[in-house]
Scaffold this motif. Structure first.
Motif, PDB file in Angstrom:
ATOM      1  N   ASN A 166      67.667  80.014  37.924  1.00  5.46           N
ATOM      2  CA  ASN A 166      69.090  79.702  37.813  1.00  5.46           C
ATOM      3  C   ASN A 166      69.469  78.386  38.478  1.00  5.46           C
ATOM      4  N   GLY A 167      68.801  78.063  39.601  1.00  3.97           N
ATOM      5  CA  GLY A 167      69.107  76.798  40.249  1.00  3.97           C
ATOM      6  C   GLY A 167      68.679  75.615  39.404  1.00  3.97           C
ATOM      7  N   THR A 168      67.473  75.681  38.870  1.00  2.00           N
ATOM      8  CA  THR A 168      66.988  74.604  37.991  1.00  2.00           C
ATOM      9  C   THR A 168      67.920  74.440  36.802  1.00  2.00           C
ATOM     10  N   GLN A 169      68.295  75.548  36.192  1.00  2.00           N
ATOM     11  CA  GLN A 169      69.226  75.497  35.067  1.00  2.00           C
ATOM     12  C   GLN A 169      70.526  74.821  35.485  1.00  2.00           C
ATOM     13  N   ALA A 176      71.396  65.959  29.042  1.00  2.00           N
ATOM     14  CA  ALA A 176      70.591  66.009  27.826  1.00  2.00           C
ATOM     15  C   ALA A 176      69.212  65.392  27.993  1.00  2.00           C
ATOM     16  N   ASP A 177      68.909  64.849  29.193  1.00  2.00           N
ATOM     17  CA  ASP A 177      67.652  64.127  29.369  1.00  2.00           C
ATOM     18  C   ASP A 177      66.533  64.982  29.935  1.00  2.00           C
ATOM     19  N   VAL A 178      66.819  66.241  30.271  1.00  2.00           N
ATOM     20  CA  VAL A 178      65.809  67.180  30.751  1.00  2.00           C
ATOM     21  C   VAL A 178      66.038  68.506  30.036  1.00  2.00           C
ATOM     22  N   ALA A 220      70.722  84.754  27.182  1.00  4.78           N
ATOM     23  CA  ALA A 220      70.351  83.928  26.033  1.00  4.78           C
ATOM     24  C   ALA A 220      71.495  83.028  25.566  1.00  4.78           C
ATOM     25  N   ALA A 221      72.730  83.437  25.820  1.00 11.49           N
ATOM     26  CA  ALA A 221      73.881  82.652  25.369  1.00 11.49           C
ATOM     27  C   ALA A 221      74.073  81.363  26.159  1.00 11.49           C
ATOM     28  N   GLY A 271      78.576  70.541  27.714  1.00  7.17           N
ATOM     29  CA  GLY A 271      78.844  69.120  27.611  1.00  7.17           C
ATOM     30  C   GLY A 271      77.685  68.393  26.962  1.00  7.17           C
ATOM     31  N   ALA A 272      77.233  67.310  27.606  1.00  8.06           N
ATOM     32  CA  ALA A 272      76.111  66.552  27.072  1.00  8.06           C
ATOM     33  C   ALA A 272      74.837  67.385  27.007  1.00  8.06           C
ATOM     34  N   GLY A 273      74.762  68.429  27.827  1.00 13.29           N
ATOM     35  CA  GLY A 273      73.564  69.254  27.873  1.00 13.29           C
ATOM     36  C   GLY A 273      73.538  70.411  26.894  1.00 13.29           C
ATOM     37  N   LEU A 274      74.546  70.537  26.044  1.00 11.63           N
ATOM     38  CA  LEU A 274      74.570  71.644  25.102  1.00 11.63           C
ATOM     39  C   LEU A 274      73.339  71.587  24.196  1.00 11.63           C
ATOM     40  N   GLY A 275      72.576  72.668  24.182  1.00 10.65           N
ATOM     41  CA  GLY A 275      71.361  72.739  23.397  1.00 10.65           C
ATOM     42  C   GLY A 275      70.107  72.339  24.156  1.00 10.65           C
TER      43      GLY A 275
END
Length: 340
Positions: free
Chosen positions: A198-201, A208-210, A230-231, A236-240
């Motif tokens: 969870n911390g890494t996430q 979006a760069d990692v 899973a959801a 923001g920029a990191g979506l996906g």
């Protein structure tokens, strides 16, 4: 393969943690490092000490406010009349807003997510050298090594940019990934610990760069409970750029390998050119946390599959707790990755 470790990682010696209302002996003990070192040597690794790269690479992930807390809180805590020997929070803010307490008890509640990350006299020193171990491992890979093993103790994947949790203080895998980003690479982090990273996430959730991918026990009934579903796909920029693959308690190798295949497909689609493997050995059937039922041989099969992805890889130690299997489990995992 080089294995990086520093003896100063022994001085963090937590005594207790709370689980289900019980005050239990803390399983993240210095003896873990002894068993992991023995496992790495048995796999043929050469043990090297990390370089001191200073606070800069750590502060690229963690706030200066939080790093100041980690450096000073034990001394401030123990100066309070009646305080115990370890910093353990007893209150948490209803929301982490602009208000910021000045008392040690308030600061502990703000910067420690739970009661599983007690801070003792040696915690900052060990956490600092654990992070330097990950940084040095990344540098080994950047220098042309196809792989390296960072024996990070204490572990890191439950640590957010400004909050400790779950035996973790500095987010070692995230710090290593940022080292790769700074070198112009596009890293993916694959977390195979039984607990969600969870911390890494949290560190990369808006970036979006990692790419962050975690295979773990279903958090609806397993730590860390509030993250790892899973959801959760990023924001923001990191979506996906975040993928969670929760699995039922008791999962064995065949089902685990199916999730690995999904993870590898996402890593390929991300265009990663380097991989950080957050290596949790607590998926083993005999680990004290009893999340999954992976065999020792199965741990080797998992890392062998990771090796076949073909990316330069830094293996960063996360969980895996005291049992007679811990050292042999690491040996199997490293030998599986190396094709031994």
């Amino acid at each position: 393969m080089k294995a990086i470790f520093d003896d100063r990682q022994y001085v963090h010696d937590p005594k207790h943690f709370m689980r289900n209302g019980d005050r239990l002996e803390n399983p993240e003990q210095p003896e873990r490092a002894d068993r992991l070192k023995a496992g790495a040597i048995a796999a043929g690794c050469d043990i090297v000490v990390p370089s001191d790269n200073g606070l800069g690479p750590i502060a690229a992930i963690h706030t200066s406010e939080y790093l100041g807390f980690l450096r000073t809180i034990h001394g401030r805590w123990t100066a309070v009349d009646g305080a115990g020997p370890e910093v353990i929070p007893n209150i948490h803010p209803p929301a982490r807003t602009a208000s910021y307490p000045s008392s040690p008890a308030g600061l502990a509640g703000y910067h420690q997510a739970d009661t599983s990350c007690p801070i003792s006299e040696g915690t900052w020193e060990s956490a600092y050298w654990s992070a330097q171990t990950a940084i040095t491992g990344a540098d080994v890979v950047l220098a042309g090594g196809r792989s390296a093993y960072a024996l990070c103790r204490p572990p890191g994947h439950h640590a957010f940019s400004d909050m400790a949790g779950g035996f973790c203080f500095l987010s070692n895998a995230a710090i290593a990934a940022q080292r790769f980003v700074a070198a112009g690479l596009r890293p993916a982090i694959l977390d195979v610990d039984v607990h969600h990273g969870n911390g890494t996430q949290g560190v990369f959730y808006n970036r979006a760069d990692v790419l962050t991918v975690s295979i773990h026990a279903d958090p609806s009934g397993f730590y860390p409970f509030f993250w790892g579903y899973a959801a959760e796909r990023g924001d923001g920029a990191g979506l996906g750029s975040n993928l969670n693959l929760p699995l039922p308690r008791g999962t064995r190798e065949p089902e685990y390998q199916e999730s690995l295949a999904v993870a590898f497909e996402r890593i390929r689609d991300f265009g990663a050119d380097v991989l950080v493997l957050a290596l949790g050995l607590d998926t083993h059937v005999n680990d004290p946390f009893e999340g999954f039922a992976i065999s020792t041989e199965g741990l080797g099969d998992i890392t062998a599959a990771v090796a076949k992805v073909g990316l330069p890889t830094l293996l960063v130690q996360e969980g895996g707790y005291l049992s007679d299997d811990l050292g042999p489990n690491l040996t199997a995992a490293l030998q599986g990755f190396l094709g031994v």
